[in-house]
Write a protein that holds these residues in place. Structure first.
Motif, mmCIF file in Angstrom:
data_model
loop_
_atom_site.group_PDB
_atom_site.id
_atom_site.type_symbol
_atom_site.label_atom_id
_atom_site.label_comp_id
_atom_site.label_asym_id
_atom_site.label_seq_id
_atom_site.Cartn_x
_atom_site.Cartn_y
_atom_site.Cartn_z
ATOM 1 N N ILE A 25 -2.518 6.636 -12.203
ATOM 2 C CA ILE A 25 -3.460 5.632 -12.889
ATOM 3 C C ILE A 25 -3.227 5.479 -14.229
ATOM 4 N N GLU A 26 -2.867 4.189 -14.627
ATOM 5 C CA GLU A 26 -2.368 3.846 -15.820
ATOM 6 C C GLU A 26 -3.178 2.660 -16.261
ATOM 7 N N PRO A 27 -4.268 2.619 -16.953
ATOM 8 C CA PRO A 27 -4.978 1.443 -17.501
ATOM 9 C C PRO A 27 -3.810 0.422 -17.913
ATOM 10 N N GLY A 28 -4.307 -1.067 -17.529
ATOM 11 C CA GLY A 28 -3.616 -2.202 -17.846
ATOM 12 C C GLY A 28 -2.175 -2.412 -16.939
ATOM 13 N N ARG A 29 -1.714 -1.243 -16.274
ATOM 14 C CA ARG A 29 -0.779 -1.392 -15.441
ATOM 15 C C ARG A 29 -0.876 -1.042 -13.901
ATOM 16 N N HIS A 30 -1.793 0.083 -13.533
ATOM 17 C CA HIS A 30 -2.243 0.474 -12.320
ATOM 18 C C HIS A 30 -3.843 1.134 -12.535
ATOM 19 N N ASP A 31 -4.469 0.390 -12.197
ATOM 20 C CA ASP A 31 -5.804 0.985 -12.119
ATOM 21 C C ASP A 31 -6.589 0.116 -10.990
ATOM 22 N N CYS A 65 -8.750 -2.261 -10.831
ATOM 23 C CA CYS A 65 -8.909 -3.471 -10.870
ATOM 24 C C CYS A 65 -7.573 -4.209 -10.645
ATOM 25 N N LEU A 66 -6.407 -3.546 -11.256
ATOM 26 C CA LEU A 66 -5.157 -4.025 -10.691
ATOM 27 C C LEU A 66 -4.641 -3.525 -9.265
ATOM 28 N N PHE A 67 -5.108 -2.428 -8.892
ATOM 29 C CA PHE A 67 -5.075 -2.318 -7.454
ATOM 30 C C PHE A 67 -5.565 -3.310 -6.510
ATOM 31 N N GLY A 68 -6.802 -3.760 -6.799
ATOM 32 C CA GLY A 68 -7.196 -5.139 -6.082
ATOM 33 C C GLY A 68 -6.541 -6.196 -6.141
ATOM 34 N N ALA A 69 -6.181 -6.538 -7.503
ATOM 35 C CA ALA A 69 -5.296 -7.838 -7.769
ATOM 36 C C ALA A 69 -3.801 -7.657 -7.047
ATOM 37 N N GLY A 70 -3.530 -6.491 -6.960
ATOM 38 C CA GLY A 70 -2.094 -6.309 -6.338
ATOM 39 C C GLY A 70 -1.913 -6.540 -5.115
ATOM 40 N N ALA A 71 -3.169 -6.045 -4.275
ATOM 41 C CA ALA A 71 -3.412 -6.275 -3.002
ATOM 42 C C ALA A 71 -3.526 -7.789 -2.648
ATOM 43 N N LEU A 92 0.960 -1.162 0.002
ATOM 44 C CA LEU A 92 -0.064 -0.161 0.015
ATOM 45 C C LEU A 92 0.930 1.288 0.150
ATOM 46 N N ARG A 93 1.624 1.242 0.676
ATOM 47 C CA ARG A 93 2.842 2.239 0.875
ATOM 48 C C ARG A 93 3.575 2.661 -0.566
ATOM 49 N N ALA A 94 3.882 1.614 -1.363
ATOM 50 C CA ALA A 94 4.420 1.500 -2.511
ATOM 51 C C ALA A 94 3.651 2.278 -3.680
ATOM 52 N N VAL A 95 2.322 1.601 -3.553
ATOM 53 C CA VAL A 95 1.331 2.390 -4.749
ATOM 54 C C VAL A 95 0.751 3.587 -4.333
ATOM 55 N N ASN A 96 0.927 4.220 -3.224
ATOM 56 C CA ASN A 96 -0.040 5.103 -2.772
ATOM 57 C C ASN A 96 0.769 6.427 -3.621
#
Length: 139
Positions: free
Chosen positions: A26-32, A34-40, A18-22
Motif C-alpha cells: 500500500i502506498e497512498p497516491g500510488r496504490h491504495d 481507491c486506486l485499486f478500484g480505479a485500476g480495476a 489482479l495478479r499483477a497488483v496482488n
C-alpha cells in the motif's frame, strides 16, 4: 466523463491486473484502496478515472484534501459522481463495491459472491457481498 464501456477482452485484462497488483505494498497516491478500484476500472475499460489524483498525495489525509479541492467530499462522493449505483443483487464481476472496514468505507472489487479488498500488506483478501454493500456498475 460519459458512461464507461467494458472492452471486449475485459475479463482476461482484469484477471491479469489482479495478479499483477496482488501483494503490492500500500502506498497512498500510488496504490491504495481507491486506486485499486480505479485500476480495476482501467483494466476493464481502458479509462483511468483517477488520472487527475494519481500521484498527487502521499497520505490518506492528503488524498482527502486533493479530493475536496476538486469538489468531492471524499472517495465515496467521487465514486457516486462517476458510476451508477446498483443493488448488490445486480452486481457482477468487476463492479466496484464499498465495504466497511474498521469503521470506514474501503473500495473493493466484486468478483461474484464476494469482494476483493486490499489488506494492510497489499495482499488481496475477500469480504462478503451483502445486500447492505454499496455497489457501482462498471460499463
Amino acid at each position: 466523463m460519459g458512461p464507461l464501456t467494458r472492452l471486449p477482452d475485459w475479463q482476461p485484462r482484469l484477471h491479469a491486473w489482479l495478479r499483477a497488483v496482488n501483494g503490492r505494498p500500500i502506498e497512498p497516491g500510488r496504490h491504495d484502496c481507491c486506486l485499486f478500484g480505479a485500476g480495476a476500472i482501467e483494466a476493464q475499460t481502458g479509462v483511468d478515472i483517477a488520472a487527475p489524483w494519481r500521484g498527487r498525495y502521499t497520505t490518506m489525509a492528503g488524498g482527502r484534501r486533493v479530493l475536496r479541492k476538486s469538489g468531492h467530499a471524499d472517495h465515496v462522493a467521487l465514486i457516486v459522481a462517476l458510476l451508477p449505483e446498483i443493488h448488490a443483487s445486480a452486481a457482477r464481476e468487476g463492479d466496484i463495491a464499498l465495504v466497511e472496514t474498521a469503521g470506514e468505507l474501503a473500495v473493493g472489487l466484486n468478483q461474484g459472491a464476494a469482494i476483493y479488498v486490499l489488506t494492510e500488506t497489499g495482499r488481496l483478501s475477500f469480504a462478503e457481498l451483502t445486500p447492505a454493500t454499496r455497489v457501482f456498475k462498471v460499463g
